[in-house]
Write a protein that holds these residues in place. Sequence first.
Motif, PDB file in Angstrom:
ATOM      1  N   LEU A  91       0.828  -1.203   0.000  1.00  0.00           N
ATOM      2  CA  LEU A  91       0.000   0.000   0.000  1.00  0.00           C
ATOM      3  C   LEU A  91       0.862   1.252   0.000  1.00  0.00           C
ATOM      4  O   LEU A  91       0.576   2.228  -0.718  1.00  0.00           O
ATOM      5  N   ASN A 132       0.695   3.893  -3.193  1.00  0.00           N
ATOM      6  CA  ASN A 132       0.242   5.274  -2.955  1.00  0.00           C
ATOM      7  C   ASN A 132       1.341   6.274  -3.286  1.00  0.00           C
ATOM      8  O   ASN A 132       1.067   7.361  -3.822  1.00  0.00           O
ATOM      9  N   ARG A 183       1.626   6.424  -7.200  1.00  0.00           N
ATOM     10  CA  ARG A 183       0.417   7.037  -7.783  1.00  0.00           C
ATOM     11  C   ARG A 183       0.385   8.535  -7.537  1.00  0.00           C
ATOM     12  O   ARG A 183       0.013   9.325  -8.428  1.00  0.00           O
ATOM     13  N   ASN A 227      -7.393   5.730  -8.854  1.00  0.00           N
ATOM     14  CA  ASN A 227      -7.250   4.302  -8.582  1.00  0.00           C
ATOM     15  C   ASN A 227      -6.705   4.071  -7.168  1.00  0.00           C
ATOM     16  O   ASN A 227      -6.015   4.931  -6.582  1.00  0.00           O
ATOM     17  N   GLU A 228      -6.995   2.894  -6.646  1.00  0.00           N
ATOM     18  CA  GLU A 228      -6.499   2.495  -5.335  1.00  0.00           C
ATOM     19  C   GLU A 228      -5.904   1.107  -5.454  1.00  0.00           C
ATOM     20  O   GLU A 228      -6.126   0.412  -6.456  1.00  0.00           O
TER      21      GLU A 228
END
Length: 985
Positions: free
Chosen positions: A871, A875, A878, A961-962
């Motif tokens: 994660l 993140n 991104r 997006n995630e």
Amino acid sequence: MALVSVNGIYAASDGQNLTSDSYTNTTPPDSNTPATTTQSLSSEDNPNDDYQNNDYQAAGEAPPSFTNEQIIQAALDVKKFLEGNKYLPDYITINGIQVNQATFLQLLTTTTTKINNSDTTTTTIINTKLPGTGTETTTPGTLTQTEYLTLAQNIQTFINTNNQAPATMNTVFGNIKFQSLIYLYTRALSMCQTYGTLPTYLAVRPWSNIPITDTNKNTITTQDITQTAKDVKNFLEYHKYLPEYITINGIVVNQATFLQLLTTTTTKINNQDNTPLTLQNIKQPPTGTETTTPGTLTQTEYLTLAQNIQTFINTNGQAPATMTSTLGNVKFESLLYMYCRILSNCKDNNGILPELVTVRPWSPSNIPIRDEFFTTPQIIKTAIDVKNFLEYNKYLPEYITVNGVVMNQSQFLYLIVTATLQLNTGDTTLITLINANKPGTPSETTTGGCILQNEYITLAETIKNYIKTNQKAPNGISTSLGQVSYQSLLYMYCRILNQNNLIHDLPVLINVKAWKTANIPIYDKASFTISEITQTAVDVKVFVDANGYMPEWITVGGVFLNQTQFLHLLTATTILINNHNTGSVNPVNAILPLNIVDDGLTDGTLSTDRYVLLAQEIKTYIEQNKKGPNSMTTDLGTTSFKSLIYMYSRILQQYKLHQTLPTTIILKEWNTSNIPIFDDHFTHPEIATTAMQVKLFAEGNLFLPTLITISGVVVNQAQFLHLLTTAALKISSNDNTATYLEKVNLPTYNYENMVSGNMALSDILIVAQRIKSYMDTNQKADGSISSNLGDISFTSQIYLFSRLMDYYNSHHSLPSSVTGIKPWALIVYNLPAGFEVYLYPSNNCNSNDPLIIDLAKRITVGAVTPYDKALSIFNWVRDLVEYEFYYNTAKGAYGTLNTMGGNCCDISHAIVALCRASGLAARYVHGNCFFTYSQVWYGHVWAQIYVNGGWAVADGSNNYNELGVINNWDTGSYTLKGIYSSLPF
């Protein structure tokens, strides 16, 4: 006509001779009521006749005589009559014989003399005429038995010579008139009747002081004089003048006599002479001129002066007007006041004469004179009492009593700061109380902290001078901790003296807090336990190991100490432990070394005996010189001051771990490259037991512990790996010696590119030697070590050798081989077989690049689980890497992260490279996708990361997006074109 009955016979004031049946009243001659009487005789009255011819004497017979008892009885009756009527009867009847006052005086004095001589013969009447009018000049006083017996003899001589009573008689108190003499001897015989013996003392008063009370006291003791001295002192200090006459337990004396008694008593107390004093009536002195200057007399000086006064009095029968002293001529009044104060102080101090007495010129403005001198122990005792009172009641007493002397807070603050100063210099002289008013409104800004001895000594001098100059305590004093109020100062110096009482030295520092009830009590340390010192030694070692330098101030049990004081505690504690002594250690006042000396030694070790002996040498040096040593000579050479602190800190750290002093201690020169020095050493079983614990932890949590505790010692992962590999090599060589902890840092990267398989023990030991050699050379672990299975990451190295030593823990021997060795990712993520390819670097995905590894570590700092790491990486890419439109790979992972921009292919390279650098499995996906915003179909590449037992989509090309969720294209309609470990375009 006034009458008195004596043995049944009545005497009349008008000279008539009456029998018991011939009187009607006893009206005094000056009464307005006429006297009425019936006379039985017709003869003419003759007031000068001694006695009358009557039925009690026939003509031609000898004059009558009386027994002592008859005369004593008459004396009792006359005394009673006089004290009831305030005048004497003109005639007194004794055994039926009537006599006049003059004859009665002759009988009184003769009887008094006979009783003194134990003469029981009768006394014959001498025909004595009444005297003329006399003028009385007597002053109040007390006659001794010798004096009033001598006076009685003188009266008899006068009567025998003159056939007439004296109008007055001269005494030491002046002229005593005839009537007073009669009253004096009636009282003497009354006392004899009551107590069976003549009184030792008889009071003298002018005629008009009726009744006069006499004392039955036989002696004057030194206790009588000291009590009266205290009373006179208090009278004088209240009224500002001396009483003209002084009463000593019922005995009245004048000032001169009292001075003689005071000086005699002072001498007797000094000589431990408890015998009674002899009353010697002394004449008052003339007026004297005083030339004294203010100052003090020592005990020797005032005892010599007392002897000189007694000599003067014995020679002259009179008190001196002045006496010469070392301070000039001291006048009579000042002498009397001074010896009153000496004996008052003596009474308050359990019979001990003061060592000093203050002298001031005689003046009301100089009264009272403060010559309360206190010893340091007396002040310390009261300081402790005040401390205890304050800590119980949460406020200071308004008035404080030191050795029986009551004073205000300003005066007491003066005493305690002066006592502190004298303790610091070794001065044992007495401390004089001074006049000082109550302090004003307190002022304080301090927030609290510690004040060192040098500062509180300086403050004490400042406070003392302020009080002497301003005659009151300061509202507050400026300190290194801000303004401190007078209440806080008073409490602080009480605690300083309390500490001195406990440790027999001034404390090295004192705690200060703002004055409020919540801060009371304030606790100060008098000594330190072995536990407190060893814990601080551990703290100092940890500090030095982490920072590479020694802390300037060290806190032990909440107390700040300098480096010398701490070294003293370290060495004293080492000695106590070696002697199996569980006592505590008192701190000392000591400064830092004056010069800095570098080490001049070779690396090596000191045995227990040697470093204990060295500890004694250091401790003795500090205590004798009150400073730290620049260096000490050891078997290894010259050892600097800081190296000594570090070495003994490590010795006590070892003691805390193992509850025994280490058999040896490592000694190296003081420099950052040698810090930290590790003295911890572990047996093979200790290392194997911890290896078992680490293996279980990794398998249960799917990550390694950041720090590992082995036999109470916390080590990092690199240090533990060094212990594992060293122990394995030693076991293989049948070497059972302990393994020392070494300084080893963590690697700068963690890279792995290996296949699953088995390794023979010989291959494992080759890897162990490579790991150990690298660490010994570089003082850090390698992020990847080559083996027959490929490059093994740092993490996998720890796990591999933990498995190896776990086997040893169970079987007490090393295994012939270790099977089922897997890349770390397969262990942590349970990757399916064949998924190892997603862990390794690939084309344009150089996950083994040190810069990419370092970036991945920084991005994932604080992340624990694989998902948390994935994660964090997703993140970061991104949000920070900008999307750029172009086709196929143009930059690769390194170029994309360097420019912070790229298309879908290069952004995917960045995500996959960062994940693989972090030990996460990641891959590429290629498909034809419908983008919802532009409503256009495009070929597209994104990443997938293996977490939580499956692949999570990671498309970092769009901010909407995630991780695990795609929002910018339709995931339900895309066409999959390929999944790759290495992107082919």
